[in-house]
Scaffold this motif. Structure first.
Motif, PDB file in Angstrom:
ATOM      1  N   ASP A 147      -1.555  34.471  69.565  1.00  0.00           N
ATOM      2  CA  ASP A 147      -2.064  35.164  68.616  1.00  0.00           C
ATOM      3  C   ASP A 147      -3.298  35.631  68.705  1.00  0.00           C
ATOM      4  N   LYS A 148      -4.205  34.800  69.512  1.00  0.00           N
ATOM      5  CA  LYS A 148      -5.412  35.676  69.936  1.00  0.00           C
ATOM      6  C   LYS A 148      -5.315  36.694  70.709  1.00  0.00           C
ATOM      7  N   HIS A 149      -4.392  36.755  71.765  1.00  0.00           N
ATOM      8  CA  HIS A 149      -4.100  37.506  72.605  1.00  0.00           C
ATOM      9  C   HIS A 149      -3.843  39.015  71.994  1.00  0.00           C
ATOM     10  N   CYS A 150      -2.982  38.934  71.006  1.00  0.00           N
ATOM     11  CA  CYS A 150      -2.144  40.130  70.422  1.00  0.00           C
ATOM     12  C   CYS A 150      -3.344  40.724  69.321  1.00  0.00           C
ATOM     13  N   ILE A 151      -4.019  39.963  68.709  1.00  0.00           N
ATOM     14  CA  ILE A 151      -5.073  40.300  67.848  1.00  0.00           C
ATOM     15  C   ILE A 151      -6.300  41.287  68.829  1.00  0.00           C
ATOM     16  N   ALA A 152      -6.472  40.807  69.856  1.00  0.00           N
ATOM     17  CA  ALA A 152      -7.259  41.450  70.537  1.00  0.00           C
ATOM     18  C   ALA A 152      -6.723  42.769  71.263  1.00  0.00           C
ATOM     19  N   GLY A 153      -5.556  42.795  71.405  1.00  0.00           N
ATOM     20  CA  GLY A 153      -4.612  43.754  72.095  1.00  0.00           C
ATOM     21  C   GLY A 153      -4.591  43.678  73.580  1.00  0.00           C
ATOM     22  N   ALA A 154      -5.759  42.947  74.334  1.00  0.00           N
ATOM     23  CA  ALA A 154      -5.820  42.835  75.736  1.00  0.00           C
ATOM     24  C   ALA A 154      -6.613  41.706  76.162  1.00  0.00           C
ATOM     25  N   SER A 155      -6.575  40.994  77.141  1.00  0.00           N
ATOM     26  CA  SER A 155      -7.556  40.080  77.473  1.00  0.00           C
ATOM     27  C   SER A 155      -7.346  39.414  78.790  1.00  0.00           C
ATOM     28  N   THR A 156      -8.331  38.949  79.353  1.00  0.00           N
ATOM     29  CA  THR A 156      -8.256  38.446  80.783  1.00  0.00           C
ATOM     30  C   THR A 156      -7.386  37.112  80.799  1.00  0.00           C
ATOM     31  N   TRP A 157      -6.788  37.162  81.757  1.00  0.00           N
ATOM     32  CA  TRP A 157      -6.005  35.960  81.946  1.00  0.00           C
ATOM     33  C   TRP A 157      -6.630  35.006  82.962  1.00  0.00           C
ATOM     34  N   LYS A 158      -7.453  33.751  82.508  1.00  0.00           N
ATOM     35  CA  LYS A 158      -8.294  33.421  83.439  1.00  0.00           C
ATOM     36  C   LYS A 158      -7.460  32.256  84.454  1.00  0.00           C
ATOM     37  N   PHE A 159      -6.201  31.777  84.097  1.00  0.00           N
ATOM     38  CA  PHE A 159      -5.408  30.945  84.812  1.00  0.00           C
ATOM     39  C   PHE A 159      -5.019  31.573  86.213  1.00  0.00           C
ATOM     40  N   CYS A 160      -5.031  32.928  86.180  1.00  0.00           N
ATOM     41  CA  CYS A 160      -4.548  33.682  87.413  1.00  0.00           C
ATOM     42  C   CYS A 160      -5.576  34.559  88.043  1.00  0.00           C
ATOM     43  N   SER A 161      -6.833  34.425  87.452  1.00  0.00           N
ATOM     44  CA  SER A 161      -7.798  35.233  87.935  1.00  0.00           C
ATOM     45  C   SER A 161      -8.815  34.381  88.878  1.00  0.00           C
ATOM     46  N   THR A 162      -9.462  35.182  89.703  1.00  0.00           N
ATOM     47  CA  THR A 162     -10.370  34.065  90.667  1.00  0.00           C
ATOM     48  C   THR A 162     -11.748  33.722  89.980  1.00  0.00           C
ATOM     49  N   ASP A 163     -11.969  32.490  89.850  1.00  0.00           N
ATOM     50  CA  ASP A 163     -13.002  32.101  89.277  1.00  0.00           C
ATOM     51  C   ASP A 163     -12.973  32.479  87.663  1.00  0.00           C
ATOM     52  N   ALA A 164     -11.708  32.313  87.014  1.00  0.00           N
ATOM     53  CA  ALA A 164     -11.359  32.692  85.575  1.00  0.00           C
ATOM     54  C   ALA A 164     -11.953  34.361  85.459  1.00  0.00           C
ATOM     55  N   GLY A 165     -12.049  35.038  86.483  1.00  0.00           N
ATOM     56  CA  GLY A 165     -12.151  36.527  86.089  1.00  0.00           C
ATOM     57  C   GLY A 165     -13.606  36.815  86.485  1.00  0.00           C
ATOM     58  N   VAL A 166     -14.612  35.936  86.889  1.00  0.00           N
ATOM     59  CA  VAL A 166     -15.991  36.140  86.721  1.00  0.00           C
ATOM     60  C   VAL A 166     -16.325  37.129  87.926  1.00  0.00           C
ATOM     61  N   ASN A 167     -16.987  38.213  87.722  1.00  0.00           N
ATOM     62  CA  ASN A 167     -17.407  38.928  89.211  1.00  0.00           C
ATOM     63  C   ASN A 167     -16.411  39.349  89.822  1.00  0.00           C
ATOM     64  N   PRO A 168     -15.288  40.347  89.522  1.00  0.00           N
ATOM     65  CA  PRO A 168     -14.247  40.695  90.714  1.00  0.00           C
ATOM     66  C   PRO A 168     -14.510  41.679  91.223  1.00  0.00           C
ATOM     67  N   ASP A 169     -13.689  41.883  92.572  1.00  0.00           N
ATOM     68  CA  ASP A 169     -13.896  42.869  93.328  1.00  0.00           C
ATOM     69  C   ASP A 169     -12.697  43.941  92.953  1.00  0.00           C
ATOM     70  N   VAL A 170     -11.705  43.546  92.215  1.00  0.00           N
ATOM     71  CA  VAL A 170     -10.740  44.459  91.623  1.00  0.00           C
ATOM     72  C   VAL A 170     -10.078  43.981  90.506  1.00  0.00           C
ATOM     73  N   VAL A 171      -9.721  44.672  89.576  1.00  0.00           N
ATOM     74  CA  VAL A 171      -8.995  44.238  88.220  1.00  0.00           C
ATOM     75  C   VAL A 171      -7.657  44.862  88.333  1.00  0.00           C
ATOM     76  N   LEU A 172      -6.784  43.785  88.124  1.00  0.00           N
ATOM     77  CA  LEU A 172      -5.269  43.908  88.124  1.00  0.00           C
ATOM     78  C   LEU A 172      -4.576  43.969  86.737  1.00  0.00           C
ATOM     79  N   VAL A 173      -4.116  44.909  86.231  1.00  0.00           N
ATOM     80  CA  VAL A 173      -3.772  45.065  84.878  1.00  0.00           C
ATOM     81  C   VAL A 173      -2.090  44.991  84.799  1.00  0.00           C
TER      82      VAL A 173
END
Length: 811
Positions: free
Chosen positions: A615-641
């Motif tokens: 529900d929150k994800h669809c309201i936002a339209g997009a979001s970072t998926w922390k469970f599969c990101s390095t350190d929950a997506g903090v300070n990335p070298d690359v963003v995969l969408v």
């Protein structure tokens, strides 16, 4: 030959070889004295008045009541509008009004020949419906001048019917859809009759040919009816029509087989008596069928009425010019006197033509229609064709169930379509008269069969003994055009529908969807039109899992068709799992005035988010998926969408692979479910503000999009965003065959291996992580080696390697 050669005006069809006995199936009856002398005079004067106004609208910018000789200066600079169909349309309009006044029948008029707008606008002016919505068109001298002089000039009505036309639920700019729109309009409207004029040129289209079967999906116990009137005036722009070359025996045989009872209206000397009797007969036949069904004794395969109206093209207009036939030929199809602005002979003929209608008798000096004309117009404004609330204020919001309770367990494997099908069954149960599904015979294949199992669901196929008379909410016919037309009619008269389809074949209705979107765009800009429900497409059986059907079934181009619409109207969603899809469907069914496209998979795929997270994800339209990101997506070298179900799976699989082969690389995984957020701020209502964009995708790190559709669509959507030089995109490359699911990804460079290699290359090139850069070449080489090994395995074993689609696990 450049145009049709004619030996005579209004040429008759050659006789057929069908036995005369087929004519016994026609409807025949006396037409004597159906109209009283007073009614006949009134009808004839209404027609004369409407025809005069229609002709004047095409030609005159001043001297609109021809109170002095017409001069070249009185002629408009551009002559637009199709005269040829107008006399037939005003004839039908006059008799429909008379029928409504006599019986009190609730009716709408749908006109296929869209460029016959002069006929409809003139009739609307006569019944005072134009002034109701557009005060400048008062039913007097000034209003008449404004209508005639303002037609097809900048700021005035266009040459075709559109959303600015009172009474209109169909534009007619693109031919073929009037009939299916009419049938959609009467569904779940038991007291409504739609009189639908189908031009004989329009009748040559494939969509019209299939739409004749629409009565097989009308349950007379719950829905209204359509009176189809085929206007056979014999010609298109430069050639005869097919129907114009068919005699009565051929037409009777054709429409009897379709399930109709045919009535020919062709007595030109007594056309008003003929049509009045025929329309009364048609309405009485409809009421008989409805009464039987509503009393519990339905007629199986009833023969519904159809009227075949034969009148000359451009009737009562210019007879001939310079030795060429005008009336009864293609030369009256559009503007019969195209040089009246400059040619004396044509100007003289125009003077004679307009004078033949005797406008002074019809309007007087004040430009007000005489009492005889007004006597056939319905007394009640609510019954007038131009003021029926169904066409402009009929919207009934759906009672949409709370979807959260239909959500599925996070971490499970679920088919988005199966879950959505169960939810749609609840929608159908809670909205038994305001929700329908229009599907091209693919519900079961698309895993939506739960909608066929609910107590208020099921199919509504009246010619099938297992489906008839059960109130089913599903219209399943293997014609995308008919589904689209019915959906449009159903939606524009206030209800809400859904159109599920194989992805590859939604393109069949591309231009229909565009025409509809143009109508809605103009309707939103028309102050008196109230909102309508959205047009909802559910696109599944997508290319990513159509490897068994092959290349012909792999085509996501409908996404681009919606993206090209006016931003205020267009919405494209690619929910990544079943819970997100539920949220999206519930939202779209509540939304108004949009074209909603929802794209998803029918195969079991991981449920990444809980209902609350979705529900929150669809309201936002997009979001970072922390469970599969390095350190929950903090300070990335690359963003995969990831955008799309399978595209997102490959991105997550790539993130897992990268964690194994190059743990120094810091990855942020983003999912986009609302495609429109990506467009530059200000270009779409959903577009992210620049600060929000930077927060999600970073200001300076490379971003790679793994996109379900064609890459150039996404490039166009992103154009105008900052940092495009750091963005890479992969999507469907028009590569495919009958192969495995992973091989489809490999062929289109959307596989986990391609995503992972691109991530390493992008991070290395950005020079943001020296540990990644030093091992980049070796890592990329190894990743692509794994891709080759996977491909070798697929082609050797005919299947993907075991475990290919196991859900990636992250510590």
């Amino acid at each position: 030959m450049p145009a049709q050669e004619l030996a005579q005006s209004n040429p008759p069809p050659d006789p057929s070889l069908i036995p005369d006995s087929i004519l016994d199936l026609r409807a025949t009856f006396s037409t004597q004295n159906v109209l009283s002398p007073e009614e006949l005079t009134a009808i004839q004067q209404f027609r004369r008045a409407a025809d005069y106004i229609a002709a004047a609208m095409i030609f005159l910018k001043s001297n609109t009541l021809i109170e002095e000789p017409i001069s070249h200066d009185d002629i408009k600079n551009r002559l637009l509008g199709h005269w040829g169909t107008c006399p037939g349309l005003t004839l039908v309009y006059a008799h429909t009004n008379r029928l409504i006044r006599k019986t009190g029948q609730s009716a709408l008029l749908v006109v296929g020949p869209g460029h016959g707008a002069p006929a409809i606008l003139s009739s609307l002016w006569l019944e005072n419906s134009l002034a109701t919505f557009w005060p400048k068109y008062t039913r007097d001298r000034a209003g008449l001048h404004n209508l005639i002089s303002g037609f097809s000039v900048p700021g005035g009505f266009p040459s075709h019917i559109n959303a600015e036309t009172p009474g209109a639920i169909h534009e007619g700019g693109e031919l073929g859809y009037a009939l299916s729109v009419s049938f959609g309009a009467v569904m779940d409207k038991p007291d409504l009759v739609v009189v639908c004029v189908v031009g004989d040129g329009e009748a040559e289209t494939g969509p019209t040919a299939t739409a004749w079967h629409s009565y097989k999906y009308i349950d007379p116990a719950e829905s209204g009816a359509v009176i189809p009137i085929i206007h056979v005036n014999g010609f298109k722009i430069s050639e005869r029509t097919i129907y114009g070359t068919m005699d009565d025996k051929e037409m009777t045989a054709l429409f009897t087989g379709y399930g109709y009872q045919v009535r020919f209206v062709e007595d030109l000397d007594n056309i008003d008596q003929d049509l009045a009797a025929s329309m009364e007969w048609a309405l009485s036949e409809i009421h008989k069928i409805q009464k039987a069904a509503r009393s519990g004794n339905p007629i199986v395969k009833p023969r519904w009425p159809v009227l075949i109206l034969r009148t000359p093209k451009g009737w009562n207009g210019i007879k001939s010019l310079r030795g060429e036939y005008i009336e009864g030929s293609f030369r009256s199809h559009q503007v019969p006197l195209p040089e009246a602005k400059h040619d004396k002979e044509e100007l003289s003929l125009l003077q004679q033509w307009l004078e033949s209608y005797q406008p002074a008798e019809l309007f007087g000096k004040e430009g007000i229609p005489n009492d005889a004309i007004l006597s056939i117009i319905p007394d009640s404004d609510e019954l007038k064709l131009g003021q029926k609330k169904e066409f402009y204020a009929g919207y009934t919001p759906l009672d949409v169930p709370q979807w959260i309770s239909s959500g599925v367990e996070k971490g499970s494997q679920q088919s988005c379509m199966k879950v959505v099908g169960q939810f749609l069954s609840l929608v159908a149960e809670q909205n038994p008269t305001s929700f329908r599904i229009f599907s091209p015979d693919e519900l079961v294949s698309n895993k939506l069969d739960a909608v066929l199992e609910g107590p208020k669901s099921g199919r509504n196929f009246q010619w099938d003994v297992a489906s008839r008379g059960k109130g089913g909410r599903v219209i399943e016919i293997l014609s995308e055009h008919t589904c689209q037309g019915m959906l449009q009619g159903y939606t524009l008269t206030g209800r809400t529908g859904l159109f599920p389809s194989y992805e590859a074949f939604l393109g069949i209705v591309h231009t229909m969807m565009v025409q509809y979107a143009k109508f809605v765009k103009m309707a939103k800009e028309t102050p008196w039109r109230q909102p309508v429900g959205s047009l909802n497409y559910l696109e599944t059986s997508t290319w990513t899992r159509q490897e068994h059907n092959g290349f012909s079934h792999q085509n996501p181009s409908f996404i681009g068709a919606v993206l090209n619409l006016k931003p205020a109207c267009a919405r494209v969603y690619l929910p990544p799992d079943a819970n997100c899809f539920l949220s999206t469907v519930a939202h779209c069914l509540r939304a108004k005035d949009y074209v909603n496209l929802m794209v998803g998979s029918k195969q079991p795929t991981p449920v990444w988010l809980s209902p609350e997270e979705a529900d929150k994800h669809c309201i936002a339209g997009a979001s970072t998926w922390k469970f599969c990101s390095t350190d929950a997506g903090v300070n990335p070298d690359v963003v995969l969408v990831g955008i799309g179900v399978e595209m997102t799976f490959e991105v997550i699989a790539a993130a897992k692979l990268l964690r194994e082969v190059i743990p120094a690389l810091r990855v942020r995984v983003v999912n986009v479910t609302d495609l429109m957020i990506l467009s530059p701020h200000g270009s779409h209502p959903h577009a992210l503000e620049d600060t929000d964009w930077d927060a999600l995708f970073t200001k300076d790190r490379p971003v790679h999009f793994n996109y379900h559709g064609y890459p150039h669509e996404l490039k166009g959507l992103l154009f105008g965003r900052r940092g495009l030089d750091k963005i890479t995109i992969e999507g469907y490359r028009e590569e495919g065959t009958t192969t495995s699911a992973l091989d489809m990804m490999l062929q289109n460079h959307t596989s986990r291996y391609h995503v992972a290699a691109t991530a390493v290359r992008a991070a290395s090139g950005a020079n943001v992580n020296a540990s990644v850069q030093v091992d980049a070449h070796a890592t990329i080489s190894y990743i692509m080696h794994l891709a080759e090994k996977a491909k070798e395995y697929i082609y050797k074993n005919g299947a993907d390697p075991e475990g290919t689609f196991d859900v990636p696990k992250f510590d």
